[in-house]
Design a protein around this motif. Sequence first.
Motif, mmCIF file in Angstrom:
data_model
loop_
_atom_site.group_PDB
_atom_site.id
_atom_site.type_symbol
_atom_site.label_atom_id
_atom_site.label_comp_id
_atom_site.label_asym_id
_atom_site.label_seq_id
_atom_site.Cartn_x
_atom_site.Cartn_y
_atom_site.Cartn_z
ATOM 1 N N GLN A 129 -32.912 91.977 -41.835
ATOM 2 C CA GLN A 129 -31.611 91.960 -41.186
ATOM 3 C C GLN A 129 -31.604 90.821 -40.178
ATOM 4 N N ASN A 130 -30.691 89.862 -40.384
ATOM 5 C CA ASN A 130 -30.568 88.706 -39.504
ATOM 6 C C ASN A 130 -29.233 88.756 -38.776
ATOM 7 N N ASN A 131 -29.311 88.539 -37.473
ATOM 8 C CA ASN A 131 -28.108 88.434 -36.662
ATOM 9 C C ASN A 131 -27.913 86.966 -36.309
ATOM 10 N N TYR A 132 -27.084 86.263 -37.087
ATOM 11 C CA TYR A 132 -26.904 84.830 -36.891
ATOM 12 C C TYR A 132 -25.881 84.500 -35.816
ATOM 13 N N GLN A 133 -25.413 85.486 -35.068
ATOM 14 C CA GLN A 133 -24.233 85.239 -34.263
ATOM 15 C C GLN A 133 -24.489 84.363 -33.049
ATOM 16 N N THR A 134 -25.714 83.866 -32.885
ATOM 17 C CA THR A 134 -25.923 82.835 -31.872
ATOM 18 C C THR A 134 -25.359 81.500 -32.346
ATOM 19 N N TYR A 135 -25.348 81.261 -33.657
ATOM 20 C CA TYR A 135 -24.783 80.008 -34.158
ATOM 21 C C TYR A 135 -24.007 80.185 -35.460
ATOM 22 N N GLN A 136 -23.820 81.421 -35.917
ATOM 23 C CA GLN A 136 -22.981 81.729 -37.060
ATOM 24 C C GLN A 136 -22.096 82.916 -36.682
ATOM 25 N N SER A 137 -21.056 83.139 -37.467
ATOM 26 C CA SER A 137 -20.090 84.185 -37.111
ATOM 27 C C SER A 137 -20.281 85.453 -37.933
ATOM 28 N N TYR A 138 -21.464 85.656 -38.487
ATOM 29 C CA TYR A 138 -21.657 86.834 -39.325
ATOM 30 C C TYR A 138 -23.095 87.321 -39.230
ATOM 31 N N GLU A 174 -36.849 73.309 -38.714
ATOM 32 C CA GLU A 174 -38.177 72.885 -39.110
ATOM 33 C C GLU A 174 -38.145 71.672 -40.035
ATOM 34 N N ASN A 175 -37.130 71.566 -40.915
ATOM 35 C CA ASN A 175 -37.129 70.436 -41.846
ATOM 36 C C ASN A 175 -36.367 69.220 -41.318
ATOM 37 N N LEU A 176 -35.753 69.316 -40.161
ATOM 38 C CA LEU A 176 -35.151 68.160 -39.492
ATOM 39 C C LEU A 176 -35.122 68.474 -37.999
ATOM 40 N N ARG A 177 -36.232 68.177 -37.336
ATOM 41 C CA ARG A 177 -36.380 68.526 -35.936
ATOM 42 C C ARG A 177 -35.401 67.720 -35.078
ATOM 43 N N GLY A 178 -34.942 68.336 -34.011
ATOM 44 C CA GLY A 178 -33.925 67.727 -33.163
ATOM 45 C C GLY A 178 -32.526 68.202 -33.479
ATOM 46 N N PHE A 179 -32.359 68.871 -34.625
ATOM 47 C CA PHE A 179 -31.068 69.418 -35.018
ATOM 48 C C PHE A 179 -31.194 70.937 -35.139
ATOM 49 N N LEU A 180 -30.097 71.624 -34.863
ATOM 50 C CA LEU A 180 -30.072 73.065 -34.989
ATOM 51 C C LEU A 180 -30.354 73.471 -36.432
ATOM 52 N N GLN A 181 -30.985 74.617 -36.621
ATOM 53 C CA GLN A 181 -31.220 75.127 -37.956
ATOM 54 C C GLN A 181 -29.883 75.282 -38.690
#
Length: 806
Positions: free
Chosen positions: A499-508, A665-672
Amino acid sequence: MLLASACLLPVVLGTAQARSVRHQAPASAPGGNIIQAISVKGNTRIETSTVLSYMVAQPGDTFNQDDLDRSLKTLYATGLFKDVTLHRDGNTLLVDLVENPIVNRIVFEGNHALKDEDLRKEISLRPRAVFSAETTAADRQKILNQYAGKARFGATVTPQIVRLSHNRVDVVFNINEAQQTLIKKIVFVGNHAFSEARLAQVISSKESIWYRFFSSSDEYNPERIKYDAELLRRFYLHNGFVDFHMVDATGELSPDHKSFYITFTVHEGDRYRLGKMDVRSSVRHVTPEMLRPHIELFQHQIYDGTAIQNNTKNMQEWLQATGHPFAMVRSEIARNPEKRVVDLLFDVTEGPHVYVERIDINGNTITHDDVIRRNLPMAEGDPYTPFDRKYSKLGLQDLGYFSSVSVDQTQGSAPDRVNVSANVVEKPTGEFSLGGGYSTDVGILGNASIKQHNLLGTGVDAGISGTVAYYEKQADISITDPYFLNRNLVAGADFYFIQNNYQTYQSYKESQYGMSLRLGYAYNRYLSQSWNYTLVDRQVGNFYDASAVASDPSLIQWVPSIYVQQSAGWSLLSQLSTSITYDRRDQRAKPHSGYMFKVGGDFAGLGGNSKYARVKADGAYYLPLDDLTGNHDWTFQFKGGVGYMGDWSSSGNRNIIDNFYLGGENLRGFLQGGVGPRSGHLKINGVYIPAQGQEDLLGGRFMYTASAQLNFPLPMGDDLGISGRGFIDAGSLAGVRVKHLYTNRTNDGDNYTPITGDNLIPRVSGGLGVSWKSPFGLVNIDGAVPIRKEHGDRLYPLRFGFGQQF
């Protein structure tokens, strides 16, 4: 506590005992010179018959001086007697004995750096054993040796005895541990090509300094000094000094016994380069032309003993793997001191034909014999080579079931037969762990797991684990059989809930539970393939409502992207995956050299309502910089990857959680997920405006990544467990994957969700990172700044992760 009334006496060690070794004979010997009887006195614990059995002189023998002297020595050699006297009374030989006392108990006083049980393992004295001053002196030296191993060369040990009733004693070792004797100064003599600072980096011994409290490298150890001398020899040979030899390596204790001064005296000689290189072969069907392409060196390069040794080994392994199991390769060099050139010849000869007659497994009290045998590179009847012994040991060590492994060989029933024995010592393979930490991706986390890596000795790996974090919950049950159906098959199954709560940077939010079946096999040591079937029940929903946090909910409303809303609700994923991996890295955990290439694909639609196909390819190359830096901790690594997915049916569910995502992890410096297509807007007083910086991250169909990273040591890094890295990452993501593309505003505007960021313009970032193997867990910190970004990309300049098992 010792008895208050006991007499405490020091043990006088190493003094002569000639006083008690004596033989007396009367002036006259009436009745002849024959021993008629032997009378033994003074023995209370030891039977008279036992005493007589130790003696050379026996009734019926003559009173021979040599036999009597030998009898004295034999009785003393038993260690049972403190004093022995032989004298003659007529025709009777009188033996007067004083027995050594019995050890009642052994006491250690003043020890803190070493525990009592550790000291007891080293000494020979035991309770209820016979006490002797010689054994006590030897045990005293063993204790001093143990303290020397702890760099406490100023330690003193004083043995004392407490005499008790019934000829018993307590043995007391009074210990003054003293402070650790550390290395104050390391000096190199005779070095010209390399500075003292450079050579100090090569050896494992280090000068004492305040920040080495986690390390023992500044403790003086004679064995380590020998190892350092070998490290210096390899270093000079690696850098072209063919004539190098170690003149002397000494450690001198300071007069106050508080520190050591280490001196390495070297003879460097001249530096050589490689000249001509060729191959000579006396093996049938093996020509020099076949092996010349396998010469990995080049003319005029600095002579490198390590590279030559590795090239020789690689040639021999290639020959033995291609139908010449007994081929042997040796390297021969010819110096030219005037030109400072070394000519190199690889000599290929036929080695002795030896076959495995029998394989014995010893010491496995838990692990089944067949589990060990299947991890050996040879079977009974196979050809036997030196590499078989090496890889047998490595293969058993890699299992992780044993604390020690040795592989020995003995002569078989014929000159061309050998018996191989694998000797192992089992170690616990069960694991219970509780963990905690922090990650920038999931926040504060805790985890627990129970695992068994060698279930009932079958080699089966099984475990249950769970993780609870602020933004994530996960549980997993897994089982893996590395030799399924007694074949070269790795089979396993996983059952999990996420169970993932993405609501720090997603709306769902997203929740899923499912299972995965795995099957893999190896074609050879480097090439392997795996298959995976996944069945997952998934739910996407619980959209974020900005009005709930607005000061005036009637004025502002978050409108989730219509493309996110398309993924809302339930979906079932039924997916078949496969991947082929070719791995030539020197090690999997922390590669230093070699390369790896992996290609794979996923096919969804064997049931379920997700129908897509996805292909991926990843590669990595590791370039050691030992030649340039002289340090094994410098490595260049290059990584790259590409992936594409497409939908093969218009009726399939196009869930955004299946897409490729770029960032983190695959492009550091940018948000996942912060690079690539995104969409979303706000509704304020009925007016729709772009929600810049708050859009939903949609992922994409096509993604590529590339990364160049330099791993390097840091000052004081070896002692503190710190290493550094510098990196440049690049990549991009594009290709909107939605069921319906909405581009026009409707009457109420609810479907007006413009898409931005859908392009393949490369994003580039650069930064530095640090890893610290701290006493509290592994800490990773990466800081990166964008070198090239697009308008609207979501940045994340600092990533921090910490975890600990306890």
